[in-house]
Motif scaffolding. Sequence first.
Motif, PDB file in Angstrom:
ATOM      1  N   THR A 284      55.504 -25.424 -32.812  1.00 41.38           N
ATOM      2  CA  THR A 284      54.939 -24.708 -31.671  1.00 41.38           C
ATOM      3  C   THR A 284      53.614 -25.367 -31.258  1.00 41.38           C
ATOM      4  OG1 THR A 284      55.942 -22.683 -32.498  1.00 41.38           O
ATOM      5  CG2 THR A 284      54.194 -22.417 -30.894  1.00 41.38           C
ATOM      6  N   THR A 285      53.510 -25.685 -29.961  1.00 36.94           N
ATOM      7  CA  THR A 285      52.286 -26.362 -29.498  1.00 36.94           C
ATOM      8  C   THR A 285      51.191 -25.340 -29.169  1.00 36.94           C
ATOM      9  OG1 THR A 285      52.914 -26.235 -27.200  1.00 36.94           O
ATOM     10  CG2 THR A 285      53.717 -28.153 -28.411  1.00 36.94           C
ATOM     11  N   GLU A 288      51.981 -23.319 -26.137  1.00 37.30           N
ATOM     12  CA  GLU A 288      53.048 -22.360 -26.446  1.00 37.30           C
ATOM     13  C   GLU A 288      52.513 -21.168 -27.235  1.00 37.30           C
ATOM     14  OE1 GLU A 288      57.115 -25.045 -26.494  1.00 37.30           O
ATOM     15  OE2 GLU A 288      55.919 -24.960 -28.336  1.00 37.30           O
ATOM     16  N   ARG A 289      51.520 -21.440 -28.097  1.00 32.72           N
ATOM     17  CA  ARG A 289      50.921 -20.329 -28.872  1.00 32.72           C
ATOM     18  C   ARG A 289      50.283 -19.316 -27.928  1.00 32.72           C
ATOM     19  NH1 ARG A 289      49.409 -23.979 -33.352  1.00 32.72           N
ATOM     20  NH2 ARG A 289      51.322 -23.734 -34.523  1.00 32.72           N
ATOM     21  N   ARG A 291      51.043 -18.794 -24.860  1.00 37.17           N
ATOM     22  CA  ARG A 291      52.109 -18.068 -24.128  1.00 37.17           C
ATOM     23  C   ARG A 291      52.745 -16.996 -25.008  1.00 37.17           C
ATOM     24  NH1 ARG A 291      54.761 -23.318 -21.407  1.00 37.17           N
ATOM     25  NH2 ARG A 291      53.248 -23.525 -19.729  1.00 37.17           N
ATOM     26  N   LEU A 292      52.850 -17.332 -26.268  1.00 38.88           N
ATOM     27  CA  LEU A 292      53.459 -16.380 -27.206  1.00 38.88           C
ATOM     28  C   LEU A 292      52.604 -15.122 -27.306  1.00 38.88           C
ATOM     29  CD1 LEU A 292      55.997 -16.484 -28.842  1.00 38.88           C
ATOM     30  CD2 LEU A 292      54.745 -17.505 -30.724  1.00 38.88           C
ATOM     31  N   LYS A 427      60.983 -18.533 -20.775  1.00 38.29           N
ATOM     32  CA  LYS A 427      59.828 -19.347 -20.386  1.00 38.29           C
ATOM     33  C   LYS A 427      58.686 -19.243 -21.386  1.00 38.29           C
ATOM     34  CE  LYS A 427      60.760 -18.779 -15.498  1.00 38.29           C
ATOM     35  NZ  LYS A 427      60.442 -17.785 -14.474  1.00 38.29           N
ATOM     36  N   PRO A 430      58.501 -20.543 -27.472  1.00 38.24           N
ATOM     37  CA  PRO A 430      58.341 -21.974 -27.721  1.00 38.24           C
ATOM     38  C   PRO A 430      59.674 -22.721 -27.608  1.00 38.24           C
ATOM     39  CG  PRO A 430      57.290 -20.669 -29.450  1.00 38.24           C
ATOM     40  CD  PRO A 430      58.029 -19.713 -28.585  1.00 38.24           C
ATOM     41  N   ALA A 431      59.618 -23.952 -27.111  1.00 38.58           N
ATOM     42  CA  ALA A 431      60.849 -24.711 -26.860  1.00 38.58           C
ATOM     43  C   ALA A 431      61.714 -24.838 -28.109  1.00 38.58           C
ATOM     44  CB  ALA A 431      60.490 -26.093 -26.335  1.00 38.58           C
ATOM     45  N   SER A 434      64.152 -22.047 -28.320  1.00 35.18           N
ATOM     46  CA  SER A 434      64.806 -21.601 -27.086  1.00 35.18           C
ATOM     47  C   SER A 434      66.234 -21.121 -27.323  1.00 35.18           C
ATOM     48  CB  SER A 434      64.787 -22.711 -26.048  1.00 35.18           C
ATOM     49  OG  SER A 434      65.552 -23.782 -26.529  1.00 35.18           O
ATOM     50  N   THR A 437      66.442 -17.382 -27.799  1.00 39.77           N
ATOM     51  CA  THR A 437      65.751 -16.449 -26.911  1.00 39.77           C
ATOM     52  C   THR A 437      66.631 -15.277 -26.495  1.00 39.77           C
ATOM     53  OG1 THR A 437      66.236 -17.954 -25.140  1.00 39.77           O
ATOM     54  CG2 THR A 437      63.986 -17.936 -25.938  1.00 39.77           C
TER      55      THR A 437
END
Length: 497
Positions: A284-285, A288-289, A291-292, A427, A430-431, A434, A437
């Motif tokens: 997780t970048t 992304e953190r 966004r989480l 969205k 984290p990718a 995905s 999700t």
Amino acid sequence: MSTKNKDKIIESVPQKGFFGHPKGLSTLFFTEFWERFSYYGMRAILLYYMYYEISKGGLGMDEATAASIMAIYGSLVYMSGIIGGWVADRLLGTTKTVFYGGILIMFGHIVLSLPGSITALFISMGLIIIGTGLLKPNVSTVVGELYSDKDPRRDSGFSIFYMGINLGAFLSPLIVGTVGQKYNFHLGFSLAAIGMFLGLIVFVLTKKKNLGLAGTYVPNPLTKEERKSVFAKIGIGAFMIVILGAITIPTGFLTIDRFTLLVSILGIVIPTLYFIFMYRSPKTTEVERSRLIAYIPLFIASIIFWAVQEQGSIILATYADKRTQLHFAGLEIQSSWFQSLNPLFIIFLAPVFAWIWVKMGKRQPTTTQKFAFGLLFAGLSFLVMIIPAYVNGTETLVNPLWLVLSFFLVVLGELCLSPVGLSTTTKLAPAAFSAQTMSLWFLSSASAQAINAQIVRLYSPETEIVYFGVIGAVSVILGVILFMISPIMKRYMNGIH
Ligand code: GLU
Ligand code: ASP
């Protein structure tokens, strides 16, 4: 999945043939239509089947327990999506998983269609929980596979699919509900079984031609060694569960109440662990953190929303049965019919909402604000239910239009929150996660109903005003708070609206 595989799939799917959409959409549409027909038809009569007296064809359970069972059942049905996602990702691929899921669901309904006891009920639930976990998230995943990433028809494909869901959910309470309540519960359940059977037929007969390679790949297959160790672990796990059951059930340790509590705890613990795991994962970048973090309030909002929405088949269903005038305007109404109202309103209003958002363009509310509206309307749908008891007390039967209004209000919220829910999850997750999700989004419904299992037992006509008042007010207040923090959320969402 590699882009090469994606391209191959798209090439293999006939790109036209169903309202200008890939032909495969019709297969998925009708499969899910029939699956939802069976699920919501069964649920429209299950509560009554559980608490009606034995002389009236029911199981004679007490109402609070029956209500709790409805909620944990709903919770487990969505929790098992995690298993379904894993099986498709690592073992079977999506289409095979959907097929096996359908078979289990059908047998689940068949068990209920035979006259039986509480044990039969639990066996049926077990089959439907696992079956739906295998089928439901995966059938939606295949919808996504029919379109290339840039295909502009993608969103409307999902909207058509959503119509299939609600069309099934609309028709079945009228059909399964009428037969189940007027004639015989088991006959009703057998119609649910027939529905799932028809869904399977559609799926099997049309999948090769319409779906091409979609859903046939196993994205991340287990290696030979992994297989051995995983199967050994599953075997040991299953064995332990059987042993635990064999000890705790006959000795009376595992009561329904304790099991319910366990599921309620799981409903909180599982998503919490999921979030911690995603947050701390090295995959997780930083962006992304952040966004989480922004996703957490939305996830909580979604839990509260679904908690209220799902009480439509529990508390409002009880209300329909016990507190409502069922002889109205010359009609003899079945209490199960009220379950058709939500999907009916969805079918009519979903296009209106889609149109409003397009019309508003850039001025439309942000995702956070839409979630906030979801909570506001859910809250209002409960707050209006205070009025009949407040005005007339709880001794007289209530005009059915109050329930119609309540279902209408919750649908306004559902249309703000539900259609954007999954895409927001996609969205903001984290990718690296995905693929899961779909299960993550359904997990909010699972948690909602895990919490409901504790709450719904507090309802009775005596507590009615406080019950609707407190839950409605909590939902409205949280909606207002979410609205207020929406500018901050925007920052954390890092470019996602
Ligand atoms: N009612 C919708 C369905 O059955 C939404 C489910 C949910 O997300 O809880 O597909
Ligand atoms: N609106 C629900 C869903 O989208 C159906 C229901 O609650 O009856 O499937």
